[in-house]
Design an enzyme around this catalytic site. Structure first.
Site, PDB file in Angstrom:
ATOM      1  N   HIS A   1       0.803  -1.225   0.000  1.00 40.65           N
ATOM      2  CA  HIS A   1       0.000   0.000   0.000  1.00 40.65           C
ATOM      3  C   HIS A   1       0.843   1.286   0.000  1.00 40.65           C
ATOM      4  CE1 HIS A   1      -2.870   3.062   1.125  1.00 40.65           C
ATOM      5  NE2 HIS A   1      -2.307   3.194   2.308  1.00 40.65           N
TER       6      HIS A   1
ATOM      7  N   HIS B   1       3.672   7.059   5.476  1.00 36.91           N
ATOM      8  CA  HIS B   1       2.450   7.743   5.910  1.00 36.91           C
ATOM      9  C   HIS B   1       1.603   6.963   6.917  1.00 36.91           C
ATOM     10  CE1 HIS B   1       0.286   5.439   2.749  1.00 36.91           C
ATOM     11  NE2 HIS B   1      -0.789   5.682   3.467  1.00 36.91           N
ATOM     12  N   ASP B   2       1.705   5.634   6.937  1.00 38.16           N
ATOM     13  CA  ASP B   2       0.908   4.856   7.894  1.00 38.16           C
ATOM     14  C   ASP B   2       1.731   4.303   9.057  1.00 38.16           C
ATOM     15  OD1 ASP B   2      -1.693   5.116   6.874  1.00 38.16           O
ATOM     16  OD2 ASP B   2      -1.389   3.501   5.412  1.00 38.16           O
TER      17      ASP B   2
ATOM     18  N   GLU C   1       0.544   5.879  12.509  1.00 37.33           N
ATOM     19  CA  GLU C   1      -0.843   5.528  12.817  1.00 37.33           C
ATOM     20  C   GLU C   1      -1.018   4.026  13.090  1.00 37.33           C
ATOM     21  OE1 GLU C   1      -3.798   7.632  10.497  1.00 37.33           O
ATOM     22  OE2 GLU C   1      -4.997   5.806  10.383  1.00 37.33           O
ATOM     23  N   ASP C   2      -0.306   3.200  12.351  1.00 34.37           N
ATOM     24  CA  ASP C   2      -0.593   1.755  12.388  1.00 34.37           C
ATOM     25  C   ASP C   2       0.513   0.877  12.945  1.00 34.37           C
ATOM     26  OD1 ASP C   2      -3.131   2.113  11.375  1.00 34.37           O
ATOM     27  OD2 ASP C   2      -2.478   1.977   9.292  1.00 34.37           O
TER      28      ASP C   2
ATOM     29  N   ASP D   1      -3.531   8.168  -1.198  1.00 38.18           N
ATOM     30  CA  ASP D   1      -3.973   7.168  -0.216  1.00 38.18           C
ATOM     31  C   ASP D   1      -5.417   6.748  -0.507  1.00 38.18           C
ATOM     32  OD1 ASP D   1      -3.658   5.649   2.224  1.00 38.18           O
ATOM     33  OD2 ASP D   1      -4.800   7.196   3.275  1.00 38.18           O
TER      34      ASP D   1
HETATM   35 ZN    ZN Z   1      -2.595   4.628   3.844  1.00 38.57          ZN
END
Ligand code: ZN
Length: 190
Positions: A45, A71-72, A75-76, A132
């Protein structure tokens, strides 16, 4: 000659940053899979987001491209913004912060905030958010998450479109690609 050399060294710097960010993201996301039925590796991704920015949006800004791969991660995964700042600098960290949802908030609130904040984030953050959303909408069409009802998919589609409304005006080619992805998903769901 001088110009060529400057260009070459700038290019080398960008490649170095992207190689480092790709390795970092691959390491941080190594145990994660995408939500789709095929459970593809998560790293597909961020790489897709980078590819959309480069190929479709023709984005060449190093901080934007580097932040796209990362970018993630905050957050993840267990990654902190301090880690990103140390490894990739303050510009990249600022962009990653802008595209990171506050996970202490309930999901419905986070989703609403994405709609409300879309128009006020920086241009690099808008570009990453656009790519995204293209990647995510394409995935819901091609490899939908297990257990998602038609209603849930339609809600996702409408929510993505609402976020993208706030992101418009920074890159026509990415906006067109989003509209195409949305249309393709509508056809799949019809
Ligand atoms: Zn993403």
């Amino acid at each position: 000659m001088l110009v060529d050399q400057a260009h070459a060294s700038g290019g080398e710097e960008l490649v170095s940053a992207l190689v480092a960010a790709m390795a970092f993201a691959a390491w941080k996301h190594q145990d994660q899979r995408r939500k789709g039925r095929s459970h593809r590796p998560y790293i597909n991704h961020p790489i897709a987001v980078l590819q959309l920015l480069w190929d479709v949006g023709r984005v060449r800004d190093p901080a934007t491209l580097t932040a796209a791969l990362l970018h993630d991660t905050v957050e993840d995964t267990d990654t902190t913004l301090d880690e990103i700042r140390e490894a990739f600098g303050a510009d990249v960290a600022r962009v990653v912060a802008e595209v990171t949802d506050d996970k202490s908030l309930p999901k419905a609130v986070r989703k609403q905030l994405q709609v409300e904040h879309a128009a006020s984030v920086s241009v690099p953050a808008k570009l990453i958010k656009l790519a995204d959303k293209i990647s995510n909408v394409r995935e819901v069409a091609a490899d939908p998450p297990e257990g998602w009802s038609l209603t849930r998919k339609l809600e996702y589609l409408e929510w993505s479109a609402a976020v993208v409304e706030g992101l418009r005006g920074v890159n026509t080619d990415l906006e067109v690609a989003f509209s195409d992805a949305l249309l393709a998903l509508r056809v799949v769901l019809a």
